[in-house]
Design a protein around this motif. Structure first.
Motif, PDB file in Angstrom:
ATOM      1  N   PRO A  75       0.797  -1.239   0.000  1.00 11.64           N
ATOM      2  CA  PRO A  75       0.000   0.000   0.000  1.00 11.64           C
ATOM      3  C   PRO A  75       0.824   1.282   0.000  1.00 11.64           C
ATOM      4  N   ASP A  76       2.016   1.239   0.604  1.00 12.83           N
ATOM      5  CA  ASP A  76       2.819   2.451   0.703  1.00 12.83           C
ATOM      6  C   ASP A  76       3.776   2.638  -0.472  1.00 12.83           C
ATOM      7  N   GLN A  77       3.647   1.827  -1.517  1.00 15.27           N
ATOM      8  CA  GLN A  77       4.502   1.942  -2.700  1.00 15.27           C
ATOM      9  C   GLN A  77       3.637   1.984  -3.952  1.00 15.27           C
ATOM     10  N   SER A  78       3.242   3.174  -4.335  1.00  7.98           N
ATOM     11  CA  SER A  78       2.341   3.330  -5.478  1.00  7.98           C
ATOM     12  C   SER A  78       3.102   3.121  -6.785  1.00  7.98           C
ATOM     13  N   PRO A  79       2.642   2.228  -7.647  1.00  7.00           N
ATOM     14  CA  PRO A  79       3.313   2.011  -8.929  1.00  7.00           C
ATOM     15  C   PRO A  79       3.057   3.163  -9.892  1.00  7.00           C
ATOM     16  N   GLU A  80       3.963   3.348 -10.831  1.00  7.89           N
ATOM     17  CA  GLU A  80       3.785   4.358 -11.866  1.00  7.89           C
ATOM     18  C   GLU A  80       3.135   3.685 -13.079  1.00  7.89           C
ATOM     19  N   PHE A  81       1.977   4.194 -13.477  1.00  5.83           N
ATOM     20  CA  PHE A  81       1.265   3.604 -14.603  1.00  5.83           C
ATOM     21  C   PHE A  81       0.252   4.614 -15.124  1.00  5.83           C
ATOM     22  N   HIS A  82      -0.155   4.418 -16.366  1.00  2.00           N
ATOM     23  CA  HIS A  82      -1.214   5.238 -16.956  1.00  2.00           C
ATOM     24  C   HIS A  82      -2.531   4.494 -16.776  1.00  2.00           C
ATOM     25  N   PRO A  83      -3.555   5.100 -16.176  1.00  2.00           N
ATOM     26  CA  PRO A  83      -4.788   4.371 -15.853  1.00  2.00           C
ATOM     27  C   PRO A  83      -5.563   3.861 -17.056  1.00  2.00           C
ATOM     28  N   ASN A  84      -5.251   4.370 -18.271  1.00  2.00           N
ATOM     29  CA  ASN A  84      -5.969   3.890 -19.457  1.00  2.00           C
ATOM     30  C   ASN A  84      -5.078   3.065 -20.380  1.00  2.00           C
ATOM     31  N   HIS A  85      -3.858   2.755 -19.923  1.00  2.00           N
ATOM     32  CA  HIS A  85      -2.998   1.842 -20.676  1.00  2.00           C
ATOM     33  C   HIS A  85      -3.149   0.452 -20.091  1.00  2.00           C
TER      34      HIS A  85
END
Length: 263
Positions: free
Chosen positions: A199-209
């Motif tokens: 929970p404390d490590q948010s991944p980097e991503f595009h929500p529509n990819h």
């Protein structure tokens, strides 16, 4: 006449059972499968090597785990073959969701139409908002008899009750990173690759990819400290994910799967 009808149905079911025995993928096919299962750095425990107390202390609130052999879902697996599901639900309406992080759009189609025309391999450049995904949104009245045959993992959490979500998806499809409450995911046919962050490590991503796009373009460039926990699960394996853990999935084959959410 009624007796002949019952006999005919029995013969049909026996024929289906034989076909499933001969074709281990349940008739869903492997022609468009993806080969890369990736690494596995998630703990894998056999049912005979873990107690409920150990599950609660070591995994329930802290990290994912894959459990093997916790239940025998042979009958449920037979009922989830392509021929069996089409026989039972061919004309039923199913609700599809777009496979992006927020899943805004819903589309209702006949189950047979979904299986024949929409259960297709994912193109790498297709956006999540253009990918229709059958998972959850099940009509529990219509699907109740199927869910009644499923044996859920025996390790529950205190003060929670299980809720099922059933899905079928084409090779290369998946859901991008999101989080929710704790639960289990079991693959009935096919293989499903999982990526998880605490929970404390948010991944980097595009929500529509799509997850496939993320795996092809972002995943190879991750630094070691930013790499996720990951593993590919197969039939007979159940992945448990704790509360609020980020996760994304990628179906490597046409996959039939069911999740047990603990709410």
């Amino acid at each position: 006449m009624a007796r002949f009808g019952k006999f005919g149905r029995l013969c049909f079911l026996l024929l289906l059972f034989r076909l499933v025995e001969l074709e281990d993928n349940g008739g869903w096919g492997l022609d468009s499968s993806l080969g890369d299962e990736g690494d596995c750095n998630v703990d894998v425990r056999d049912v005979n090597s873990i107690t409920y107390t150990e599950f609660i202390h070591n995994y329930a609130y802290t990290k994912p785990v894959i459990l093997r052999g916790v239940t025998d879902n042979t009958k449920f697996r037979f009922l989830c073959s392509k021929a069996s599901l089409l026989s039972e639900y061919r004309d039923k309406i199913v609700r599809l969701s777009t496979a992006n992080t927020h899943s805004y759009r819903k589309v209702d189609v006949q189950f047979e139409e979904f299986v024949k025309f929409l259960l297709t391999p994912q193109s790498e450049d297709t956006l999540g908002s253009d990918t229709l995904y059958f998972f959850g949104d099940n009509n529990f009245t219509e699907w109740h008899s199927l869910f009644g045959e499923y044996k859920a993992p025996p390790y529950g959490l205190p003060h929670t009750s299980p809720a099922y979500s059933f899905g079928i998806a084409g090779a290369g499809t998946g859901v991008p990173f999101h989080w929710h409450g704790p639960g289990y995911s079991e693959v009935i046919y096919g293989r499903k690759r999982w990526f998880l962050y605490p929970p404390d490590q948010s991944p980097e991503f595009h929500p529509n990819h799509t997850t496939l796009s993320w795996v092809k373009h972002s995943y190879p460039n991750l630094e070691i400290h930013n790499k996720p926990l990951e593993c590919t699960i197969r039939p007979g394996e159940v992945l448990y994910f704790p509360d609020r853990w980020w996760h994304a999935t990628l179906n490597l084959d046409v996959s039939v799967f069911i999740s047990t959410f603990l709410g």
